[in-house]
Design a protein around this motif. Structure first.
Motif, PDB file in Angstrom:
ATOM      1  N   ILE A 286      30.453 -27.170  27.148  1.00 23.62           N
ATOM      2  CA  ILE A 286      30.892 -28.527  27.475  1.00 23.62           C
ATOM      3  C   ILE A 286      32.391 -28.664  27.218  1.00 23.62           C
ATOM      4  O   ILE A 286      32.882 -28.426  26.117  1.00 23.62           O
ATOM      5  CB  ILE A 286      30.125 -29.576  26.642  1.00 23.62           C
ATOM      6  N   GLN A 287      33.097 -29.062  28.268  1.00 21.18           N
ATOM      7  CA  GLN A 287      34.542 -29.280  28.165  1.00 21.18           C
ATOM      8  C   GLN A 287      34.937 -30.717  28.474  1.00 21.18           C
ATOM      9  O   GLN A 287      36.069 -31.118  28.201  1.00 21.18           O
ATOM     10  CB  GLN A 287      35.269 -28.343  29.130  1.00 21.18           C
ATOM     11  N   ASN A 288      33.984 -31.471  29.038  1.00 24.40           N
ATOM     12  CA  ASN A 288      34.278 -32.841  29.469  1.00 24.40           C
ATOM     13  C   ASN A 288      33.154 -33.788  29.075  1.00 24.40           C
ATOM     14  O   ASN A 288      31.982 -33.446  29.205  1.00 24.40           O
ATOM     15  CB  ASN A 288      34.456 -32.884  30.999  1.00 24.40           C
ATOM     16  N   VAL A 289      33.539 -34.973  28.605  1.00 21.67           N
ATOM     17  CA  VAL A 289      32.573 -35.993  28.218  1.00 21.67           C
ATOM     18  C   VAL A 289      32.742 -37.171  29.165  1.00 21.67           C
ATOM     19  O   VAL A 289      33.850 -37.711  29.307  1.00 21.67           O
ATOM     20  CB  VAL A 289      32.781 -36.431  26.759  1.00 21.67           C
ATOM     21  N   VAL A 290      31.649 -37.555  29.817  1.00 21.46           N
ATOM     22  CA  VAL A 290      31.691 -38.586  30.858  1.00 21.46           C
ATOM     23  C   VAL A 290      30.824 -39.762  30.431  1.00 21.46           C
ATOM     24  O   VAL A 290      29.617 -39.598  30.197  1.00 21.46           O
ATOM     25  CB  VAL A 290      31.197 -38.017  32.207  1.00 21.46           C
ATOM     26  N   PHE A 291      31.419 -40.940  30.330  1.00 21.21           N
ATOM     27  CA  PHE A 291      30.738 -42.128  29.829  1.00 21.21           C
ATOM     28  C   PHE A 291      30.418 -43.132  30.928  1.00 21.21           C
ATOM     29  O   PHE A 291      31.263 -43.428  31.786  1.00 21.21           O
ATOM     30  CB  PHE A 291      31.624 -42.864  28.820  1.00 21.21           C
ATOM     31  N   ASP A 292      29.234 -43.696  30.871  1.00 24.19           N
ATOM     32  CA  ASP A 292      28.967 -44.981  31.518  1.00 24.19           C
ATOM     33  C   ASP A 292      29.736 -46.031  30.723  1.00 24.19           C
ATOM     34  O   ASP A 292      30.116 -45.796  29.562  1.00 24.19           O
ATOM     35  CB  ASP A 292      27.454 -45.251  31.472  1.00 24.19           C
TER      36      ASP A 292
ATOM     37  N   LEU B  20      25.782 -35.469  20.758  1.00 24.32           N
ATOM     38  CA  LEU B  20      26.973 -34.756  21.212  1.00 24.32           C
ATOM     39  C   LEU B  20      27.158 -33.470  20.406  1.00 24.32           C
ATOM     40  O   LEU B  20      27.432 -32.405  20.959  1.00 24.32           O
ATOM     41  CB  LEU B  20      28.213 -35.641  21.088  1.00 24.32           C
ATOM     42  N   GLN B  21      26.996 -33.585  19.098  1.00 25.85           N
ATOM     43  CA  GLN B  21      27.124 -32.408  18.234  1.00 25.85           C
ATOM     44  C   GLN B  21      26.080 -31.357  18.596  1.00 25.85           C
ATOM     45  O   GLN B  21      26.377 -30.166  18.649  1.00 25.85           O
ATOM     46  CB  GLN B  21      27.003 -32.824  16.767  1.00 25.85           C
ATOM     47  N   ALA B  22      24.858 -31.816  18.877  1.00 24.33           N
ATOM     48  CA  ALA B  22      23.784 -30.891  19.256  1.00 24.33           C
ATOM     49  C   ALA B  22      24.089 -30.182  20.576  1.00 24.33           C
ATOM     50  O   ALA B  22      23.642 -29.056  20.808  1.00 24.33           O
ATOM     51  CB  ALA B  22      22.458 -31.644  19.346  1.00 24.33           C
ATOM     52  N   ALA B  23      24.872 -30.877  21.441  1.00 18.29           N
ATOM     53  CA  ALA B  23      25.250 -30.281  22.723  1.00 18.29           C
ATOM     54  C   ALA B  23      26.461 -29.367  22.600  1.00 18.29           C
ATOM     55  O   ALA B  23      26.929 -28.811  23.606  1.00 18.29           O
ATOM     56  CB  ALA B  23      25.532 -31.393  23.731  1.00 18.29           C
ATOM     57  N   GLY B  24      26.979 -29.242  21.386  1.00 20.73           N
ATOM     58  CA  GLY B  24      28.117 -28.367  21.152  1.00 20.73           C
ATOM     59  C   GLY B  24      29.461 -29.032  21.203  1.00 20.73           C
ATOM     60  O   GLY B  24      30.496 -28.370  21.173  1.00 20.73           O
TER      61      GLY B  24
END
Length: 203
Positions: free
Chosen positions: A2-8, A194-198
């Motif tokens: 994961i390099q990008n976090v995309v929010f609603d 998020l932490q669990a997703a790395g």
């Protein structure tokens, strides 16, 4: 990875305060329930968020769904200021993710009226790398084309992104396209997922 976090936005980075918002306009609980049924559950709601219909066409469609409360519907939607309020954690979270090296984006169903009149709820946007809102692209989630539009605009691969939304159907749609997905159930739970997703982010 994961390099990008995309929010609603609504329901994640900003809180809907619809009941409180309408009560401040002098509307009682039974009337508010009728307004919500005539508006949010109306097919025109999604059309309005996609920018396909004008504000007056939209309000008239809401009125047609419950003509007895036309005045109340028009009062409720005359000005949306205060309907959405930014979450206290929004800017600090976005900044921490940016400082940790992640791309941070938004991907949200949002009408132009709400965008223009609830500007204070979007104060996190200048800290982000960009994003897509529905009224600008004529698409709404969970349509796969909206996710595709986002990826193409920023030259990203779905597998490099985690998408966060409070609506499970939107997260499911994202996962089917290769995104990692998190159904938002509160800030503390989000940090753990998020932490669990790395994703390296402190609570």
């Amino acid at each position: 990875m994961i390099q990008n976090v995309v929010f609603d936005i609504g329901g994640v980075l900003a809180d809907f305060r619809i009941q409180e918002f309408m009560m401040k306009k002098g509307l009682d609980a039974p009337t508010i329930s009728r307004i919500l049924k005539a508006s949010v559950m109306n097919p025109y709601w999604a059309k309005f968020e996609r920018g396909e219909v004008s504000e007056e066409e939209t309000v008239q469609a809401f009125v047609s769904a419950d003509p007895q409360i036309e005045a109340q519907i028009r009062l409720a939607f005359a000005d949306l200021s205060g309907m959405l309020v930014m979450q206290d954690y929004a800017i600090p979270l976005v900044r921490r993710l940016k400082e940790a090296g992640y791309g941070v984006y938004y991907l949200s169903n949002y009408s132009k009226k709400a965008y223009d009149e609830c500007g204070e709820s979007l104060a996190f946007m200048p800290y982000m790398d960009g994003g897509v809102v529905s009224f600008r692209v004529g698409l709404t989630k969970p349509d796969p084309q909206m996710f595709g539009c986002f990826l193409e605009r920023y030259g990203l691969q779905a597998e490099s992104c985690v998408f966060i939304d409070d609506a499970e159907e939107n997260v499911t749609a994202a996962r089917e396209l290769g995104f990692a997905g998190i159904v938002f159930r509160g800030y503390d739970a989000l940090v753990k997922e998020l932490q669990a997703a790395g994703v390296e982010v402190d609570a």
